[in-house]
Design a protein around this motif. Structure first.
Motif, mmCIF file in Angstrom:
data_model
loop_
_atom_site.group_PDB
_atom_site.id
_atom_site.type_symbol
_atom_site.label_atom_id
_atom_site.label_comp_id
_atom_site.label_asym_id
_atom_site.label_seq_id
_atom_site.Cartn_x
_atom_site.Cartn_y
_atom_site.Cartn_z
ATOM 1 N N SER A 36 37.467 61.312 37.147
ATOM 2 C CA SER A 36 38.823 60.430 36.688
ATOM 3 C C SER A 36 39.761 61.625 36.031
ATOM 4 O O SER A 36 39.253 62.772 35.686
ATOM 5 C CB SER A 36 38.346 59.405 35.509
ATOM 6 O OG SER A 36 37.821 60.076 34.314
ATOM 7 N N LEU A 37 40.930 61.148 35.548
ATOM 8 C CA LEU A 37 42.107 62.033 34.981
ATOM 9 C C LEU A 37 41.218 62.217 33.539
ATOM 10 O O LEU A 37 41.355 63.559 33.041
ATOM 11 C CB LEU A 37 43.361 61.420 34.886
ATOM 12 C CG LEU A 37 44.215 62.105 34.017
ATOM 13 C CD1 LEU A 37 44.441 63.552 34.749
ATOM 14 C CD2 LEU A 37 45.493 61.670 34.108
ATOM 15 N N GLN A 38 40.671 61.487 32.857
ATOM 16 C CA GLN A 38 40.033 61.429 31.740
ATOM 17 C C GLN A 38 39.026 62.637 31.563
ATOM 18 O O GLN A 38 38.933 63.577 30.648
ATOM 19 C CB GLN A 38 39.791 60.206 31.095
ATOM 20 C CG GLN A 38 39.042 60.397 29.628
ATOM 21 C CD GLN A 38 38.970 58.913 29.051
ATOM 22 O OE1 GLN A 38 38.705 58.105 29.701
ATOM 23 N NE2 GLN A 38 38.605 59.054 27.837
ATOM 24 N N GLU A 39 38.220 62.367 32.576
ATOM 25 C CA GLU A 39 37.031 63.377 32.588
ATOM 26 C C GLU A 39 37.521 64.875 32.985
ATOM 27 O O GLU A 39 37.137 65.734 32.519
ATOM 28 C CB GLU A 39 36.233 62.890 33.866
ATOM 29 C CG GLU A 39 35.025 63.737 33.923
ATOM 30 C CD GLU A 39 33.818 63.425 35.221
ATOM 31 O OE1 GLU A 39 33.018 63.928 35.289
ATOM 32 O OE2 GLU A 39 34.413 62.238 35.863
ATOM 33 N N HIS A 40 38.839 64.838 33.978
ATOM 34 C CA HIS A 40 39.084 66.254 34.212
ATOM 35 C C HIS A 40 39.656 66.821 33.142
ATOM 36 O O HIS A 40 39.596 68.021 32.828
ATOM 37 C CB HIS A 40 40.120 66.075 35.299
ATOM 38 C CG HIS A 40 40.815 67.377 35.723
ATOM 39 N ND1 HIS A 40 39.951 68.308 36.308
ATOM 40 C CD2 HIS A 40 42.045 67.588 35.664
ATOM 41 C CE1 HIS A 40 40.904 69.178 36.671
ATOM 42 N NE2 HIS A 40 42.062 68.868 36.486
ATOM 43 N N LEU A 41 40.496 66.277 32.109
ATOM 44 C CA LEU A 41 41.125 66.726 31.030
ATOM 45 C C LEU A 41 40.015 67.213 29.981
ATOM 46 O O LEU A 41 40.453 68.004 29.311
ATOM 47 C CB LEU A 41 42.164 65.714 30.457
ATOM 48 C CG LEU A 41 43.353 65.280 31.298
ATOM 49 C CD1 LEU A 41 44.215 64.278 30.652
ATOM 50 C CD2 LEU A 41 44.147 66.559 31.601
ATOM 51 N N ALA A 42 39.077 66.334 29.972
ATOM 52 C CA ALA A 42 37.961 66.673 28.913
ATOM 53 C C ALA A 42 37.353 68.049 29.664
ATOM 54 O O ALA A 42 37.148 68.988 28.745
ATOM 55 C CB ALA A 42 36.996 65.562 28.757
ATOM 56 N N PHE A 43 37.050 68.185 30.759
ATOM 57 C CA PHE A 43 36.676 69.490 31.393
ATOM 58 C C PHE A 43 37.509 70.531 31.038
ATOM 59 O O PHE A 43 37.123 71.678 30.542
ATOM 60 C CB PHE A 43 36.491 69.412 32.721
ATOM 61 C CG PHE A 43 36.259 70.629 33.313
ATOM 62 C CD1 PHE A 43 35.292 71.034 33.483
ATOM 63 C CD2 PHE A 43 37.203 71.042 34.338
ATOM 64 C CE1 PHE A 43 35.072 72.571 33.937
ATOM 65 C CE2 PHE A 43 37.042 72.339 34.866
ATOM 66 C CZ PHE A 43 35.913 73.026 34.886
ATOM 67 N N LEU A 44 38.681 70.418 31.240
ATOM 68 C CA LEU A 44 39.859 71.515 30.811
ATOM 69 C C LEU A 44 39.842 71.796 29.356
ATOM 70 O O LEU A 44 39.664 72.962 29.113
ATOM 71 C CB LEU A 44 41.241 71.095 31.277
ATOM 72 C CG LEU A 44 41.327 70.815 32.780
ATOM 73 C CD1 LEU A 44 42.879 70.371 33.176
ATOM 74 C CD2 LEU A 44 41.131 72.314 33.650
ATOM 75 N N GLU A 45 39.553 70.845 28.519
ATOM 76 C CA GLU A 45 39.798 71.149 26.911
ATOM 77 C C GLU A 45 38.535 71.963 26.606
ATOM 78 O O GLU A 45 38.632 72.614 25.808
ATOM 79 C CB GLU A 45 39.892 69.920 26.388
ATOM 80 C CG GLU A 45 39.871 69.994 24.850
ATOM 81 C CD GLU A 45 41.017 70.885 24.490
ATOM 82 O OE1 GLU A 45 40.796 71.440 23.243
ATOM 83 O OE2 GLU A 45 42.095 70.590 25.161
ATOM 84 N N SER A 46 37.147 71.526 27.402
ATOM 85 C CA SER A 46 35.936 72.202 27.058
ATOM 86 C C SER A 46 36.087 73.505 27.382
ATOM 87 O O SER A 46 35.451 74.482 26.640
ATOM 88 C CB SER A 46 34.821 71.594 27.850
ATOM 89 O OG SER A 46 34.980 71.961 29.330
ATOM 90 N N LEU A 47 36.907 73.983 28.296
ATOM 91 C CA LEU A 47 37.170 75.641 28.685
ATOM 92 C C LEU A 47 37.702 76.260 27.627
ATOM 93 O O LEU A 47 37.436 77.595 27.542
ATOM 94 C CB LEU A 47 37.804 75.698 29.839
ATOM 95 C CG LEU A 47 37.148 75.002 30.998
ATOM 96 C CD1 LEU A 47 38.183 75.097 32.446
ATOM 97 C CD2 LEU A 47 35.934 75.631 31.724
ATOM 98 N N ARG A 48 38.529 75.613 26.605
ATOM 99 C CA ARG A 48 39.119 76.286 25.621
ATOM 100 C C ARG A 48 38.098 76.883 24.694
ATOM 101 O O ARG A 48 38.376 77.733 23.968
ATOM 102 C CB ARG A 48 40.163 75.464 24.900
ATOM 103 C CG ARG A 48 41.380 75.173 25.563
ATOM 104 C CD ARG A 48 42.114 74.180 24.955
ATOM 105 N NE ARG A 48 43.214 73.647 25.857
ATOM 106 C CZ ARG A 48 44.434 74.006 26.136
ATOM 107 N NH1 ARG A 48 44.529 75.338 25.912
ATOM 108 N NH2 ARG A 48 45.061 73.624 26.922
ATOM 109 N N CYS A 49 36.886 76.107 24.543
ATOM 110 C CA CYS A 49 36.018 76.389 23.605
ATOM 111 C C CYS A 49 34.652 77.057 24.145
ATOM 112 O O CYS A 49 33.795 77.450 23.421
ATOM 113 C CB CYS A 49 35.367 74.993 23.144
ATOM 114 S SG CYS A 49 36.742 73.884 22.554
ATOM 115 N N ASN A 50 34.691 77.355 25.376
ATOM 116 C CA ASN A 50 33.572 78.160 26.155
ATOM 117 C C ASN A 50 34.285 79.516 26.617
ATOM 118 O O ASN A 50 34.597 79.364 27.909
ATOM 119 C CB ASN A 50 33.136 77.298 27.038
ATOM 120 C CG ASN A 50 31.720 77.597 27.560
ATOM 121 O OD1 ASN A 50 31.496 78.929 27.421
ATOM 122 N ND2 ASN A 50 30.984 76.766 28.205
#
Length: 135
Positions: A36-50
């Motif tokens: 989903s778009l929401q899942e994808h955006l959460a994945f992208l956000e997780s990259l900022r912290c990792n």
């Protein structure tokens, strides 16, 4: 040109989601459900912290040709993967993405041990990796 996923514009983020959800791409990934778009955006956000995970969009002449990613496993080892833009029908894109990935790992990250995983049914990519010396 390489663009880090965390700096992509919204339209580019959505384009990558389309690629990830394309049957020819997702059938070769561990995550094979529709993202989903929401899942994808959460994945992208997780990259900022990792900082151990890095994902890049690859462009040539302003056209997206694919994506590659790295998962740093300490100072000496990197797991990497890539996929081509499923909407392009240009032979040799996998070879180009592999060369760019290897150059980045060896010359930018300075890591000497590379790991990757490929489904045994994906003979074309297995043969490609073998051509680059992977076992």
């Amino acid at each position: 040109m390489l663009e880090n996923y965390i700096t992509l514009k919204e339209c580019e983020q959505k384009e990558i989601l389309k690629y990830r959800n394309n049957e020819s791409v997702k059938s070769q990934l561990y995550n094979q459900h529709i993202i989903s778009l929401q899942e994808h955006l959460a994945f992208l956000e997780s990259l900022r912290c990792n900082p151990k995970k890095q994902y890049f969009l690859v462009r040539f002449n302003f056209q997206i040709i694919g994506s590659f990613n790295f998962n740093l496993r300490g100072d000496e080892e990197v797991e990497f993967g890539f996929f081509a833009n499923p909407n392009l029908n240009i032979g040799g894109i996998g070879r180009v993405l592999e060369q760019i990935s290897l150059f980045y790992v060896l010359n930018i990250l300075g890591v000497k041990k590379l790991c990757l995983e490929v489904f045994c049914s994906n003979k074309a990519v297995i043969n490609l990796h073998k051509k680059f010396g992977f076992v």
